[in-house]
Write an enzyme that holds these catalytic residues in place. Structure first.
Site, PDB file in Angstrom:
ATOM      1  N   GLU A 173      10.080 -14.493 -22.302  1.00 30.64           N
ATOM      2  CA  GLU A 173       9.808 -15.091 -20.987  1.00 30.64           C
ATOM      3  C   GLU A 173       8.631 -14.378 -20.333  1.00 30.64           C
ATOM      4  OE1 GLU A 173      13.489 -16.383 -18.486  1.00 30.64           O
ATOM      5  OE2 GLU A 173      14.080 -14.632 -19.627  1.00 30.64           O
ATOM      6  N   GLU A 174       8.645 -13.052 -20.439  1.00 27.89           N
ATOM      7  CA  GLU A 174       7.593 -12.245 -19.808  1.00 27.89           C
ATOM      8  C   GLU A 174       6.219 -12.667 -20.351  1.00 27.89           C
ATOM      9  OE1 GLU A 174       8.465  -8.124 -20.336  1.00 27.89           O
ATOM     10  OE2 GLU A 174       6.881  -7.464 -18.982  1.00 27.89           O
ATOM     11  N   GLY A 175       6.145 -12.835 -21.677  1.00 29.17           N
ATOM     12  CA  GLY A 175       4.883 -13.258 -22.297  1.00 29.17           C
ATOM     13  C   GLY A 175       4.517 -14.675 -21.884  1.00 29.17           C
TER      14      GLY A 175
END
Ligand code: GTP
Ligand code: CA
Length: 497
Positions: A173-175
């Site tokens: 998700e962060e990426g």
């Protein structure tokens, strides 16, 4: 009969040209009104707001975003209104006194209250996303990470905003949200042929994300998006423990293990630190992380001594990666599959902080290496003299961090001297910080539609042209009507005479 004809001749409304002018006049006025109504549907210039807390491993930042209420689905409409860095370390550092994690956010949340008009507070959503620091804490002590999350939840629930949840987001998700942010801010989804990749270097993890046209079989690292009517196939991978701070721990651990201590205090001669740098450090500060090996040196302290040898530094930095194992067609490192790099990349957070400090944001790879080698060999007292205002915590690590970044990008992600120019080291795009928070909020508020939103019936330029044309025609009709009235009234005056 003669009287009636006379009446008709005197009354201009009975004449054909006047009737035509009147009809045209009405049509033009009608056209103007309809177009204005259609083009400018009721716009109450009311702003909406959203708050995202980025609970990173090294610190927490609060972002306040705003956008015009009527234009929610138009790309490029969300702007960063305010940001605040929470004092102290990241929320995971409160693992021993979890109930203080929430209150640590107070000052920044009060700033957010001042940044957003009071009548909007209640409807403003607040999200908290925690990243690698909390992922590591959860690995080590799930109860402690749960308590920290509970404390921030309780605190945020008590703010005047609409609390929507606090959770540890996944590395994927962060990426992915970082990728959405940079492409949203660059308006690439609607205007560009290609999207831009995203490179994020945090304290505890690092992410690489880019659109890859290749169709690889069921690989976990791919995500599909349908945004504004277009399909995107995006590769993303997050490396836990390869953020800048954890990478330094891995690096120091390798070196300490390679030169085990005798009976006295261990001295670590470190080529990634400046000559003359000499500090006594706690071993516990390195081994307090699940990223480093379980076997720790028996001594509580060691002397960290810089030698400033860049060639050796790069050789040692390479040792924290495994470049030999790869069971896929191509890999980055540690056996992780990565398709061939494609397109331009935006590199932000620590990629930017470090490269900007070293003045390497627009240098070719080979020049960057030379400059970095010269910087690393600079004596420590000269470095501190030249940068009196820079925090020592950051200053002491730039040689290591720069070397780590070049190694990660070149040997890890496979950038070459040729593709180096495709990396843009950035902090902000269009006045908003590059990072995962904006993409996260856009997703949770459904502000990026799968299909292209309806555009105005006429493009803006066409609308303006038509309006100008209508005004000219209107003017012409008024002049025409005026001339006609004058002629007919002078004619009827002549008749009376
Ligand atoms: N030189 C420098 N380093 C900074 C600055 N701000 C943060 N850092 C460091 O850069 C690294 C990355 O910072 P962030 O991107 O904020 O990392 P984070 O979000 O806390 O960590 P993750 O949870 O891994 O994403 C950390 O080691 C920080 O200590 C800065 O202004 N200058
Ligand atoms: Ca981060």
């Amino acid at each position: 009969m003669a009287g009636q004809r006379e009446m008709r001749e005197k009354n201009p409304w009975h004449r054909r040209p006047i009737i035509i002018i009147a009809v045209l006049f009405t049509v033009v006025i009608g056209g103007l009104v309809t177009m204005s109504v259609m083009q400018n549907k009721p716009i109450h210039q009311k702003y909406k707001y959203g708050i995202v807390l980025d609970a990173g491993s090294s610190h927490t930042s609060v972002y306040v975003y705003q956008w015009p209420a009527e234009k929610e689905n138009n790309t490029g409409m969300v702007t960063q209104k305010h940001t605040c860095n929470v004092k102290g370390k990241g929320i995971s550092s409160y693992f021993r006194n979890a109930n203080q994690a929430g209150p640590s956010l107070r000052e920044c949340m009060e700033e957010a209250e001042r940044a957003i008009p009071t009548p909007r507070h209640q409807e403003t959503p607040v999200y908290l996303g925690a990243t690698a620091g909390m992922r590591l804490l959860r690995k080590e002590n799930e109860t402690a990470s749960g308590n920290v999350l509970l404390s921030v939840m309780q605190f945020l629930q008590a703010t005047p905003f609409s609390f929507q949840g606090a959770r540890i987001i996944t590395g994927q998700e962060e990426g992915a949200y970082g990728w959405i942010t940079v492409n949203y801010l660059s308006d690439n989804f609607r205007r560009a042929q290609h999207t831009m990749g995203a490179l994020d270097l945090g304290g505890a993890s690092t992410q690489i994300t880019f659109e890859s046209g290749d169709h690889f079989k069921s690989i976990n690292d791919f995500i599909h998006f349908r945004l504004y009517g277009k399909e995107y196939r995006v590769y993303t991978h997050s490396f836990l423990c390869y953020g800048k701070d954890q990478a330094l721990k891995l690096f120091l651990d390798r070196q300490l293990q390679a030169h085990p201590t005798g009976s006295g205090k261990q001295t670590l001669e470190d080529p990634c630190f400046h000559p003359g740098y000499n500090k006594s450090k706690s071993v516990q500060d390195i081994y307090n992380s699940p990223c480093v090996s379980e076997v720790q040196p028996s001594k509580a302290e060691f002397t960290h001594k810089g030698t400033g040898n860049w060639m050796l530094c790069q050789k040692n930095v390479r040792r924290i990666f495994n470049f030999s194992e790869c069971t896929s067609s191509s890999c980055s490192f540690n056996g992780v599959f990565q398709p061939p790099l494609k397109g331009q990349f935006g590199a932000f957070s620590a990629f930017f902080f470090v490269m900007d400090f070293l003045n390497l944001t627009s240098e070719p790879l080979e020049v960057s290496k030379k400059k970095l080698a010269a910087y690393c060999s600079m004596p420590w007292d000269e470095v501190t003299k030249n940068h009196k205002k820079v925090k020592e915590k950051y200053l002491q690590e730039y040689c290591f961090s720069g070397t780590y970044i070049l190694t990660l990008l070149e040997d890890g992600y496979n950038f070459t001297s040729e593709t180096w120019k495709d990396i843009k080291f950035i902090k902000k795009i269009a006045n908003s910080d590059a990072g995962w928070t904006l993409g996260y909020m856009l997703n949770l508020t459904n502000m990026i539609p799968a299909e292209a939103p309806d555009s105005p019936p006429i493009p803006h330029a066409g609308y303006v042209t038509l309006m100008v044309l209508f005004v000219f025609v209107l003017f012409f009709l008024i002049v025409l009507a005026y001339c006609f009235f004058r002629r007919s009234s002078s004619a009827s005056q002549k008749q009376i005479v």
